[in-house]
Scaffold this active site. Sequence first.
Site, PDB file in Angstrom:
ATOM      1  N   ASN A 159       0.858  -1.191   0.000  1.00 50.55           N
ATOM      2  CA  ASN A 159       0.000   0.000   0.000  1.00 50.55           C
ATOM      3  C   ASN A 159       0.890   1.234   0.000  1.00 50.55           C
ATOM      4  O   ASN A 159       1.776   1.356   0.852  1.00 50.55           O
ATOM      5  CB  ASN A 159      -0.904   0.006   1.239  1.00 50.55           C
ATOM      6  CG  ASN A 159      -1.865   1.185   1.240  1.00 50.55           C
ATOM      7  OD1 ASN A 159      -1.446   2.334   1.366  1.00 50.55           O
ATOM      8  ND2 ASN A 159      -3.135   0.908   1.096  1.00 50.55           N
ATOM      9  N   THR A 169      -5.124  -0.474  -2.758  1.00 51.33           N
ATOM     10  CA  THR A 169      -5.606   0.863  -2.410  1.00 51.33           C
ATOM     11  C   THR A 169      -6.778   0.688  -1.450  1.00 51.33           C
ATOM     12  O   THR A 169      -7.658  -0.152  -1.675  1.00 51.33           O
ATOM     13  CB  THR A 169      -5.958   1.712  -3.648  1.00 51.33           C
ATOM     14  OG1 THR A 169      -6.383   3.003  -3.200  1.00 51.33           O
ATOM     15  CG2 THR A 169      -7.050   1.100  -4.512  1.00 51.33           C
ATOM     16  N   GLU A 170      -6.732   1.441  -0.338  1.00 54.68           N
ATOM     17  CA  GLU A 170      -7.630   1.116   0.779  1.00 54.68           C
ATOM     18  C   GLU A 170      -9.099   1.372   0.473  1.00 54.68           C
ATOM     19  O   GLU A 170      -9.961   0.906   1.194  1.00 54.68           O
ATOM     20  CB  GLU A 170      -7.200   1.845   2.057  1.00 54.68           C
ATOM     21  CG  GLU A 170      -7.140   3.343   1.985  1.00 54.68           C
ATOM     22  CD  GLU A 170      -5.721   3.832   1.734  1.00 54.68           C
ATOM     23  OE1 GLU A 170      -4.994   3.176   0.962  1.00 54.68           O
ATOM     24  OE2 GLU A 170      -5.348   4.878   2.305  1.00 54.68           O
ATOM     25  N   ASN A 171      -9.380   2.124  -0.586  1.00 53.35           N
ATOM     26  CA  ASN A 171     -10.777   2.298  -0.946  1.00 53.35           C
ATOM     27  C   ASN A 171     -11.341   1.084  -1.676  1.00 53.35           C
ATOM     28  O   ASN A 171     -12.482   1.132  -2.134  1.00 53.35           O
ATOM     29  CB  ASN A 171     -10.987   3.584  -1.754  1.00 53.35           C
ATOM     30  CG  ASN A 171     -10.075   3.694  -2.937  1.00 53.35           C
ATOM     31  OD1 ASN A 171      -8.880   3.402  -2.850  1.00 53.35           O
ATOM     32  ND2 ASN A 171     -10.600   4.107  -4.060  1.00 53.35           N
ATOM     33  N   SER A 205     -11.345  -4.379   2.938  1.00 55.11           N
ATOM     34  CA  SER A 205     -10.080  -3.719   2.600  1.00 55.11           C
ATOM     35  C   SER A 205      -9.247  -3.479   3.853  1.00 55.11           C
ATOM     36  O   SER A 205      -8.022  -3.686   3.850  1.00 55.11           O
ATOM     37  CB  SER A 205     -10.373  -2.398   1.903  1.00 55.11           C
ATOM     38  OG  SER A 205      -9.171  -1.798   1.489  1.00 55.11           O
TER      39      SER A 205
END
Lengths: 219, 210
Positions: B23, B46-48, B88
């Site tokens: 990340n 990607t954390e979304n 996530s």
Amino acid sequence: MTVTICDTTAEAVAGIRDGSTVLIGGFGMAGMPVQLIDALIDQGASDLTVVSNNAGNGDTGLAALLAKGRVRKMICSFPRQTDSWVFDGLYRAGKIELEVVPQGNLAERMRAAGAGIGAFYGRTGVGTPLAEGKETREIDGRTHVLEFPIKGDVALIGAFRADRMGNLVYRKTARNFGPVMATAAAVTIAQVSEVVETGTLDPEVIVTPSIYVDRVVAV
Amino acid sequence: MSLDKHEMAALVARDIAPGSYVNLGIGQPTLVADHLPAGAGIVLHTENGMLNMGPAAVGDQIDPDLTNAGKIPVTELPGSAYFHHADSFAMMRGGHLDVCVMGAFQVSANGDLANWHTGDPDAIPAVGGAMDLAVGAKSVYVMMTLFTKRGEPKLVPECTYPLTGLKCVDRVYTDQATFLITDAGVIVRDTFGITFEELSDRLDVPLLRP
């Protein structure tokens, strides 16, 4: 409860009360249920607590709701952005409360609400100002902090397609908070691009099953 | 010569093992993606809600439903996968992510991280996923300039800014030197245009030679 397929966004947001906690999906504008928020503005509920990742972008969607002064408190992970001028102004003027929650705790606290978990211990935020005053416990040699669920009276989410039963599929990263918010609110309202006949969505790819969805409106 | 941000990004990229799940934080860490070796099978998270994120979208690739954590339009790659936010962050918090790279205001000698809030009364705090990444990723790399614009060190005995995480940083990549934060102390792995003695003189942190 079976789902109601609404003809208008006004019908979809009918009955939301003053003082409600409203979970609003989206990450920035991706997945933001803009038309439902516009309908909520027209509907008039005020004194709201809004739970959303951000605190509005630009002048539309959540930012428009904030600008109308309908929100008493924001619970979010990342209010400060280059285009969060509406929230920034309200915050600096002391006109809105803010609870900053680490993004993973925000998601997991709603997941807990939706899954009937009374509270959970996690390591996020240990030793930081965001864990101050919270109960901690040593588990497996590491400090964990107790976090409580966030339950919504209403969730407003954006999805891609619904079938007439209320099963939902999403598109790309617009999925973000939608599925977890759908589980965490007493009433979940989804705006979608299209409502299709029951049986046309592949059961293997449904992300939010109909049991979590109360009202659907195509926009 | 000290490194510019692209050279720092290249240095970080060289240290990421093939096959890692990674990340990259908003801002300068994003540049690391430009230097990852092709064919190394490094998967960006990607954390979304996406794994195997592709490069930034251009022209008619731009899709408002496909963005990274900085809300920049990005692209899919073969093998990309989407998931919701609770999943996530479970990936991070559950220890499945190999490396995260973040910026920082300060890192302490024992690896405490401060990167979310200046603590100024007028500042609006915003944490995003930083606290989850700090505790969740197997390795936490920080990428920052070693000194503020006013010349104050950002590698410090103890952070004075509000903390993001305790004892979580493993490496600090800066324009002047690379530091390994270990149980034995802070090891200076590389220097760029500065000597070990000069670094020791300017930092209030005991330094060890590699």
